[in-house]
Scaffold this active site. Sequence first.
Site, short mmCIF file in Angstrom:
data_model
loop_
_atom_site.label_atom_id
_atom_site.label_comp_id
_atom_site.label_asym_id
_atom_site.label_seq_id
_atom_site.Cartn_x
_atom_site.Cartn_y
_atom_site.Cartn_z
CB SER A 223 -0.96 -0.05 1.18
OG SER A 223 -2.09 0.71 0.89
CE LYS A 227 -0.22 5.22 -1.69
NZ LYS A 227 -1.33 4.77 -2.45
CD1 TRP A 314 -8.27 3.27 -1.21
CD2 TRP A 314 -9.98 4.31 -2.19
NE1 TRP A 314 -8.21 4.59 -0.85
CE2 TRP A 314 -9.26 5.25 -1.44
CE3 TRP A 314 -11.11 4.75 -2.91
CZ2 TRP A 314 -9.61 6.61 -1.36
CZ3 TRP A 314 -11.46 6.10 -2.83
CH2 TRP A 314 -10.72 6.99 -2.07
CG HIS A 376 -5.81 -2.46 1.19
ND1 HIS A 376 -5.12 -2.18 0.04
CD2 HIS A 376 -5.19 -1.78 2.18
CE1 HIS A 376 -4.12 -1.36 0.32
NE2 HIS A 376 -4.13 -1.10 1.61
C1 GTR Z 1 -5.31 4.43 2.30
C2 GTR Z 1 -4.86 5.24 1.12
C3 GTR Z 1 -4.21 4.35 0.11
C4 GTR Z 1 -3.28 3.33 0.72
C5 GTR Z 1 -3.72 2.83 2.06
C6 GTR Z 1 -2.68 2.05 2.87
O1 GTR Z 1 -6.02 5.09 3.22
O2 GTR Z 1 -5.97 5.88 0.57
O3 GTR Z 1 -3.56 5.14 -0.85
O4 GTR Z 1 -2.00 3.84 0.81
O5 GTR Z 1 -4.18 3.83 2.87
O6 GTR Z 1 -1.53 2.47 2.98
O7 GTR Z 1 -3.04 1.00 3.39
#
Ligand code: GTR
Length: 395
Positions: A223, A227, A314, A376
């Site tokens: 996540s 990045k 998402w 996620h």
């Molecule tokens: C979320 C964000 C995502 C992702 C995520 C994470 O809230 O919108 O871009 O980075 O967090 O890090 O689990």
Amino acid sequence: DLVDQLSTKRPEFNYDESKVPNYRLPNPLVLHSGNPVIDAATWNSTRRPELLELFRKHVYGRRPETEYSIAFDVESESTVLDGAAVGRTMKATVSIGPSSFQFPFVVFLPTESDDPAPAFVFINNRTFPAVAEVTENYDSFYPVKDLIQRGYATASFFTSDVDPDRADGYADGIRVFFADGQPPTDDAWRSLSAWGFAASRVLDYLERIPQVDSSHVTVVGHSRGGKASLWAAAEDRRFSVAVSNQSGCGGAALSRRGYGETVGRITEVFPHWFCPRFATYAADVNGLPVDQHELISLIAPRGVYVTSADEDLWADPRGEYLSLVHAAPVFRLLGKTSIGNDFIDDPDLLQYASPPPLDQPQIVGQTGYHIGGGPHGLTHVDWRRIIDFVDGLPK
Ligand code: GTR
């Protein structure tokens, strides 16, 4: 909890493929001058540096050029996993003149073989991965035991120990240290880049110890950590592979699709991740001089593995896959094959490019992708496939 937040669709965002607008991606193989990049030499000497600069200026910010020194201390060492590994709790000290900034990390070295082991550096965005905890309780987010069993060394740090993951975290992190207490300039690096920088410092340590084959070090993140992982490998070519687990917007996903999380939303909620200029593209994403396939291109011809999860809309699974597809011409220019290779000679077919079926990893040359079932998260199944991918790359 992140998982709960992300499994819930946010009605104000687009999750409908038919509503993805028409977009035109910038071409990684066209120079700023307008001329095409026709050979690897021009890519390396001119186009790659141009693209790096564009990402620094418009997305992640620029790292400081201040000279610093780095030192490492072993705080404690123990034999773990029934003798299969040595675990070390480490302290990295970054010094500029008399002042210094420290962050902790952990390292696990397999004992089975005397040969230097390839390694994984894991950017942990959840917690500090204490040696005892990750070895005594199996942790699928960072399964040290599995990595060791498969012959890898591994090291990890907690993102917030380097640069606190909060909009107001600047005052306590490594960025303010480099800025000598001053506020960040608009162009300066932000947290994602600071975390990637820390991954590179951990790699500095791995280069110094004989137990690790530092020419085979993979950087992995989930996540926001994903990045950071992609950007880490773009900035630091010593990483031989980059892995993005469900990194989504600002990571592997194409910003122009506007599917799931958008540039506007991410820069509003996480202003400390990207330089402020990125936010100015919220209403004009097509005006961005780069898109995320060019981040993948910056890692070429090294290995890149991208994952998605079917309930994690998402993060835009299709957009994550398409970044690989649209980076294929760069891999080819550099003499490698990759996902999307087949479309290069037949661009009309690009519109049909789609992720492989659920739970069926696709690996083509230097790149791989899988979409797993579920929300996620980073699971032991993701890790198994990640390790399989790295195992399968030519050594
Ligand atoms: C979320 C964000 C995502 C992702 C995520 C994470 O809230 O919108 O871009 O980075 O967090 O890090 O689990």
